[in-house]
Design an enzyme around this catalytic site. Structure first.
Site: not given
Length: 329
Positions: A82, A185, A226
């Site tokens: 990713r 999520q 992130d």
């Protein structure tokens, strides 16, 4: 609990794709299985996939000890599984740097990262709870986005770790968990974790966040990250930017909580970050059921960029950075 760990020569994870209906532990004993778990989001969250990458290198070092080409290929595929979260590449690189010292040294480095992320979660929870005590009225009502608890880290969490710490202190009002389309999520994972913690919460559709802030129903927004760029731009789950705009308009604190391993001083700004697009399938249907006309295509960025001037403060496991006061990453 640890949601990712090294157990009897394999990586064990809680399968996040099965939640909230089933709590299933997946045992990953090959590099391909680790990569598939990362790409399918069976394991997700920047700290967690950083650990998964490091443990994947440990597996590769054991499985390909006598084949340098296969080992290099495995490391490259892990690193690229990713592209957006900086933790994955950092975890892979950190473990891979120990390859000249042998497979046991690689495993020791990966397990050290595992332990460090757990320790970081404890520190973030304390610092973040102290900060919200200063920024917010007593018993604050918080909006959170995506999942930032133990599932996204190793134990504890980032933003949700702060929520849990406030709850333990008896200093939390309530939580609204943004559902976090397209894979929910927030509605699936954050709601599952908050239920286990005994925290009072409700779920809201993503687009409701700014309106709830405008109506005075939220005291602060708290999210994870992130990647945090050198200028303070924050890359996080798609939908974060809209919440930041809503918080700015309503005059509310917008708090980012992430470990130092997510701070990327080598990337100048959010415009320099590759944003993963996960394709149409996740948007045009859910759980195998199509919700759009046949043949519909979608744009599906997994993340967005919140500019630094919309971020009030960044909390890491080592420091509190008041971007609203001109402090620098």
């Amino acid at each position: 609990m640890r949601t990712i760990d090294w157990v009897d020569d394999a990586v064990e994870i809680i399968d996040q794709t099965a939640l909230p209906d089933r709590t299933t532990v997946l045992r990953l004993s090959t590099v391909d299985e680790v990569i598939a778990a990362i790409q399918s989001l069976a394991v997700r969250g920047a700290p967690a996939i950083g650990v998964a990458g490091a443990l994947g290198v440990a597996l590769a070092a054991r499985l390909h000890a006598d084949d340098g080409s296969a080992l290099a290929d495995a490391i490259g595929r892990l690193r690229a599984a990713r592209p957006t979260a900086v933790n994955l590449a950092r975890g892979v690189d950190r473990a891979a740097a120990r390859i000249p010292d042998g497979a046991p040294a690689v495993l020791a480095e990966a397990v050290a990262l595992l332990d460090e992320e757990q320790t970081a979660a404890t520190a973030m929870a304390r610092l973040g709870a102290d900060l919200l005590g200063e920024l917010c009225p007593p018993q604050p009502r918080l909006l959170t986005h995506c999942n930032t608890g133990a599932l996204a880290t190793v134990a504890g969490g980032t933003a949700l770790g702060v929520v849990a710490e406030l709850h333990r202190r008896g200093a939390l009002g309530a939580v609204i968990a943004s559902e976090t389309r397209p894979l929910l999520q927030g509605a699936r994972l954050t709601a599952w974790e908050l239920t286990r913690l005994g925290v009072d919460f409700r779920v809201a559709v993503d687009g409701a966040g700014p309106f709830l802030m405008a109506r005075g129903l939220i005291d602060a927004v708290i999210v994870g990250a992130d990647r945090i760029c050198a200028n303070g731009d924050t890359i996080n789950k798609i939908g974060t930017y809209a919440h930041a705009l809503g918080a700015h308009r309503a005059g509310l604190p917008f708090v980012v909580v992430a470990p130092e391993s997510t701070v990327d001083r080598d990337t100048a700004a959010g415009t320099d970050v590759e944003i993963e697009d996960r394709g149409s399938a996740e948007v045009v249907g859910f759980a195998g059921t199509r919700s759009t006309p046949a043949g519909t295509e979608a744009v599906n960025p997994a993340f967005d960029v919140t500019p630094a001037d919309l971020v009030t403060v960044v909390v890491t496991d080592r420091r509190v950075i008041r971007l609203d006061r001109g402090e620098r990453i």
